[in-house]
Motif scaffolding. Structure first.
Motif, PDB file in Angstrom:
ATOM      1  N   VAL A  55       0.848  -1.199   0.000  1.00 23.85           N
ATOM      2  CA  VAL A  55       0.000   0.000   0.000  1.00 23.85           C
ATOM      3  C   VAL A  55       0.885   1.251   0.000  1.00 23.85           C
ATOM      4  CG1 VAL A  55      -1.697   1.345   1.294  1.00 23.85           C
ATOM      5  CG2 VAL A  55      -1.969  -1.142   1.105  1.00 23.85           C
ATOM      6  N   ALA A  56       1.920   1.233   0.836  1.00 21.32           N
ATOM      7  CA  ALA A  56       2.843   2.374   0.883  1.00 21.32           C
ATOM      8  C   ALA A  56       3.500   2.599  -0.479  1.00 21.32           C
ATOM      9  CB  ALA A  56       3.898   2.146   1.960  1.00 21.32           C
ATOM     10  N   TYR A  57       3.806   1.510  -1.152  1.00 29.06           N
ATOM     11  CA  TYR A  57       4.382   1.604  -2.503  1.00 29.06           C
ATOM     12  C   TYR A  57       3.379   2.237  -3.468  1.00 29.06           C
ATOM     13  CZ  TYR A  57       5.046  -0.273  -7.222  1.00 29.06           C
ATOM     14  OH  TYR A  57       5.114  -0.422  -8.589  1.00 29.06           O
ATOM     15  N   GLU A  58       2.137   1.756  -3.439  1.00 30.65           N
ATOM     16  CA  GLU A  58       1.141   2.306  -4.363  1.00 30.65           C
ATOM     17  C   GLU A  58       0.789   3.760  -4.039  1.00 30.65           C
ATOM     18  OE1 GLU A  58      -2.307   0.006  -5.231  1.00 30.65           O
ATOM     19  OE2 GLU A  58      -1.143  -1.512  -6.290  1.00 30.65           O
ATOM     20  N   GLU A  59       0.916   4.124  -2.772  1.00 30.69           N
ATOM     21  CA  GLU A  59       0.663   5.518  -2.384  1.00 30.69           C
ATOM     22  C   GLU A  59       1.825   6.442  -2.742  1.00 30.69           C
ATOM     23  OE1 GLU A  59      -2.356   5.016   1.443  1.00 30.69           O
ATOM     24  OE2 GLU A  59      -0.223   5.392   1.815  1.00 30.69           O
ATOM     25  N   GLY A  60       2.927   5.864  -3.153  1.00 33.59           N
ATOM     26  CA  GLY A  60       4.081   6.666  -3.525  1.00 33.59           C
ATOM     27  C   GLY A  60       4.988   7.036  -2.370  1.00 33.59           C
ATOM     28  N   PRO A  71      23.566  -1.953   3.485  1.00 30.24           N
ATOM     29  CA  PRO A  71      24.093  -1.377   2.239  1.00 30.24           C
ATOM     30  C   PRO A  71      23.871  -2.299   1.046  1.00 30.24           C
ATOM     31  CG  PRO A  71      25.651  -1.044   4.025  1.00 30.24           C
ATOM     32  CD  PRO A  71      24.566  -1.927   4.569  1.00 30.24           C
ATOM     33  N   GLY A  72      23.348  -1.722  -0.032  1.00 25.83           N
ATOM     34  CA  GLY A  72      23.095  -2.488  -1.245  1.00 25.83           C
ATOM     35  C   GLY A  72      21.730  -3.141  -1.295  1.00 25.83           C
ATOM     36  N   SER A  73      21.029  -3.143  -0.169  1.00 21.91           N
ATOM     37  CA  SER A  73      19.716  -3.775  -0.093  1.00 21.91           C
ATOM     38  C   SER A  73      18.613  -2.775  -0.422  1.00 21.91           C
ATOM     39  CB  SER A  73      19.507  -4.347   1.315  1.00 21.91           C
ATOM     40  OG  SER A  73      18.175  -4.791   1.501  1.00 21.91           O
ATOM     41  N   THR A  74      17.465  -3.316  -0.859  1.00 22.66           N
ATOM     42  CA  THR A  74      16.308  -2.498  -1.203  1.00 22.66           C
ATOM     43  C   THR A  74      15.076  -2.992  -0.447  1.00 22.66           C
ATOM     44  OG1 THR A  74      15.646  -3.954  -3.012  1.00 22.66           O
ATOM     45  CG2 THR A  74      17.223  -2.187  -3.546  1.00 22.66           C
ATOM     46  N   VAL A  75      13.981  -2.256  -0.596  1.00 21.66           N
ATOM     47  CA  VAL A  75      12.702  -2.704  -0.038  1.00 21.66           C
ATOM     48  C   VAL A  75      12.359  -4.093  -0.580  1.00 21.66           C
ATOM     49  CG1 VAL A  75      10.204  -2.277  -0.065  1.00 21.66           C
ATOM     50  CG2 VAL A  75      11.800  -0.372   0.338  1.00 21.66           C
ATOM     51  N   ARG A  76      12.585  -4.294  -1.873  1.00 23.45           N
ATOM     52  CA  ARG A  76      12.297  -5.595  -2.479  1.00 23.45           C
ATOM     53  C   ARG A  76      13.116  -6.712  -1.832  1.00 23.45           C
ATOM     54  NH1 ARG A  76      10.011  -6.597  -7.461  1.00 23.45           N
ATOM     55  NH2 ARG A  76      10.404  -4.441  -8.123  1.00 23.45           N
ATOM     56  N   HIS A  77      14.400  -6.455  -1.582  1.00 24.24           N
ATOM     57  CA  HIS A  77      15.236  -7.452  -0.906  1.00 24.24           C
ATOM     58  C   HIS A  77      14.676  -7.802   0.476  1.00 24.24           C
ATOM     59  CE1 HIS A  77      18.676  -6.132  -3.651  1.00 24.24           C
ATOM     60  NE2 HIS A  77      18.647  -7.446  -3.794  1.00 24.24           N
ATOM     61  N   LEU A  78      14.264  -6.786   1.223  1.00 27.28           N
ATOM     62  CA  LEU A  78      13.735  -7.029   2.568  1.00 27.28           C
ATOM     63  C   LEU A  78      12.463  -7.871   2.507  1.00 27.28           C
ATOM     64  CD1 LEU A  78      14.254  -3.491   4.149  1.00 27.28           C
ATOM     65  CD2 LEU A  78      15.597  -5.546   4.626  1.00 27.28           C
ATOM     66  N   LEU A  79      11.573  -7.557   1.576  1.00 29.23           N
ATOM     67  CA  LEU A  79      10.319  -8.302   1.448  1.00 29.23           C
ATOM     68  C   LEU A  79      10.557  -9.745   1.015  1.00 29.23           C
ATOM     69  CD1 LEU A  79       8.090  -5.604  -0.270  1.00 29.23           C
ATOM     70  CD2 LEU A  79       7.542  -6.759   1.893  1.00 29.23           C
ATOM     71  N   ALA A  80      11.612  -9.958   0.232  1.00 25.51           N
ATOM     72  CA  ALA A  80      11.878 -11.283  -0.349  1.00 25.51           C
ATOM     73  C   ALA A  80      12.922 -12.085   0.432  1.00 25.51           C
ATOM     74  CB  ALA A  80      12.325 -11.130  -1.797  1.00 25.51           C
ATOM     75  N   HIS A  81      13.316 -11.589   1.602  1.00 27.84           N
ATOM     76  CA  HIS A  81      14.298 -12.279   2.448  1.00 27.84           C
ATOM     77  C   HIS A  81      15.625 -12.506   1.721  1.00 27.84           C
ATOM     78  CE1 HIS A  81      11.453 -12.936   5.721  1.00 27.84           C
ATOM     79  NE2 HIS A  81      10.570 -13.326   4.820  1.00 27.84           N
ATOM     80  N   GLN A 109      13.462  -3.929   9.892  1.00 31.53           N
ATOM     81  CA  GLN A 109      14.040  -2.783   9.188  1.00 31.53           C
ATOM     82  C   GLN A 109      13.078  -2.238   8.135  1.00 31.53           C
ATOM     83  OE1 GLN A 109      18.138  -2.768   8.098  1.00 31.53           O
ATOM     84  NE2 GLN A 109      18.800  -3.853   9.947  1.00 31.53           N
ATOM     85  N   LEU A 110      12.294  -3.137   7.524  1.00 30.32           N
ATOM     86  CA  LEU A 110      11.264  -2.699   6.582  1.00 30.32           C
ATOM     87  C   LEU A 110      10.234  -1.822   7.291  1.00 30.32           C
ATOM     88  CD1 LEU A 110       9.831  -2.971   3.764  1.00 30.32           C
ATOM     89  CD2 LEU A 110       8.631  -4.940   4.758  1.00 30.32           C
ATOM     90  N   GLY A 111       9.774  -2.264   8.467  1.00 28.08           N
ATOM     91  CA  GLY A 111       8.814  -1.474   9.233  1.00 28.08           C
ATOM     92  C   GLY A 111       9.368  -0.113   9.605  1.00 28.08           C
ATOM     93  N   ASP A 112      10.638  -0.071  10.010  1.00 32.39           N
ATOM     94  CA  ASP A 112      11.273   1.200  10.358  1.00 32.39           C
ATOM     95  C   ASP A 112      11.366   2.119   9.140  1.00 32.39           C
ATOM     96  OD1 ASP A 112      11.587   0.322  12.951  1.00 32.39           O
ATOM     97  OD2 ASP A 112      13.701  -0.225  12.724  1.00 32.39           O
ATOM     98  N   HIS A 113      11.666   1.523   8.004  1.00 30.63           N
ATOM     99  CA  HIS A 113      11.809   2.304   6.768  1.00 30.63           C
ATOM    100  C   HIS A 113      10.477   2.950   6.377  1.00 30.63           C
ATOM    101  CE1 HIS A 113      13.640   3.333   2.881  1.00 30.63           C
ATOM    102  NE2 HIS A 113      12.512   2.931   2.308  1.00 30.63           N
ATOM    103  N   ILE A 114       9.401   2.169   6.475  1.00 29.66           N
ATOM    104  CA  ILE A 114       8.074   2.693   6.110  1.00 29.66           C
ATOM    105  C   ILE A 114       7.620   3.742   7.117  1.00 29.66           C
ATOM    106  CG2 ILE A 114       5.633   2.051   5.851  1.00 29.66           C
ATOM    107  CD1 ILE A 114       6.703  -0.657   4.742  1.00 29.66           C
TER     108      ILE A 114
END
Length: 275
Positions: A55-60, A71-81, A109-114
């Protein structure tokens, strides 16, 4: 007609259990046990947290491929373990994208990022973005977005119906979430040992050809979902047009390895006769 197979949970060696099945059109085919009893979800929290992230992604507020985590990791990496973070420690044990390292720390870390991106505490963001719109009034996040959710079968059936026929998200986003991210990545599926490949989508584990597995022998390879160490699971089988939820108050163990696939296969078999 209620699915009689759900009564199999009465034979489970657990103090309390509840279960239910919902079709893609939102029709609840049946429930058994105290569907309004609040159970700790353990890692079944993760699909809820992942849905809020989408939802956060779709909301921009965030982008899937923006930096997040080590370092080097993304939201996608966190979601996909695949961020490289350890299971329960905020330390890096592999480069991003190299191995499927199932990580509670990654979801934290994903929760903190959002929370930082939206300026809303993650538990509150989850409530506003997912729980409240779906009427999941008995569900709460009381700590880590990796494992501290509490919910009911009734609420999770609402969530499973949403995932099958999305209203909060574009269906293409949900299709991405149930598509293998970083194909060919190997790793350990907790409780079931090394899997090569160990397929995951965005916050959802994908059954694919994994063996052994906690779903059924008749579950389609496209089946996706999650189970929790508190003796909980939710799976969605797109080919069957069906989702099932089971919550207990006994920790995952050999009893679940034996009982869960039996229930799943019975539900899939019986549901074919009540369409």
């Amino acid at each position: 007609m209620s699915l009689q197979s759900l009564a199999l949970i009465e034979n489970w060696p657990v103090p309390t259990a509840a279960a239910g099945v919902v079709r893609a059109d939102g029709t609840v085919l049946g429930t058994h046990g105290p569907v309004d009893h609040r159970f700790p979800l353990a890692s079944v929290t993760k699909p809820l947290a992942a849905y809020a992230a989408l939802v956060a992604y779709e909301e921009g507020a965030i982008e899937l491929d923006e930096p997040a985590g080590p370092p080097g990791s993304t939201v996608r990496h966190l979601l996909a373990h695949t961020s490289g973070l350890a299971f329960d420690e905020h330390r890096v044990t592999a480069p991003p994208g190299e191995r499927r390292l199932y990580s509670n720390a990654g979801f934290e870390q994903l929760g903190d990022h959002i929370a930082k991106a939206t300026e809303i505490p993650f538990a509150e963001y989850l409530r506003q973005a997912v729980l409240e719109p779906l009427g999941m009034t008995a569900t709460s996040l009381d700590g880590s977005p990796a494992k501290d959710g509490v919910s009911t079968v009734a609420d999770l059936l609402r969530f499973a119906a949403e995932v099958q026929a999305p209203r909060l998200l574009d269906p293409r986003t949900v299709a991405e979430a149930m598509t293998v991210q970083y194909p060919g990545t190997k790793g350990v599926l907790p409780g079931y040992g090394h899997q090569n490949p160990n397929d995951w989508g965005l916050g959802f584990e994908i059954r694919a050809a994994k063996s052994p597995h906690w779903t059924g022998g008749s579950s389609s390879p496209r089946t996706f979902g999650h189970f929790g160490q508190s003796g909980t699971f939710v799976w969605i089988d797109p080919d069957a047009g069906l989702a099932a939820v089971a919550l207990t108050d006994r920790s995952f163990g050999p009893w679940a390895v034996e009982a869960w696939p039996v229930l799943t296969d019975a539900l899939l078999r019986e549901s074919r006769g009540v369409r």
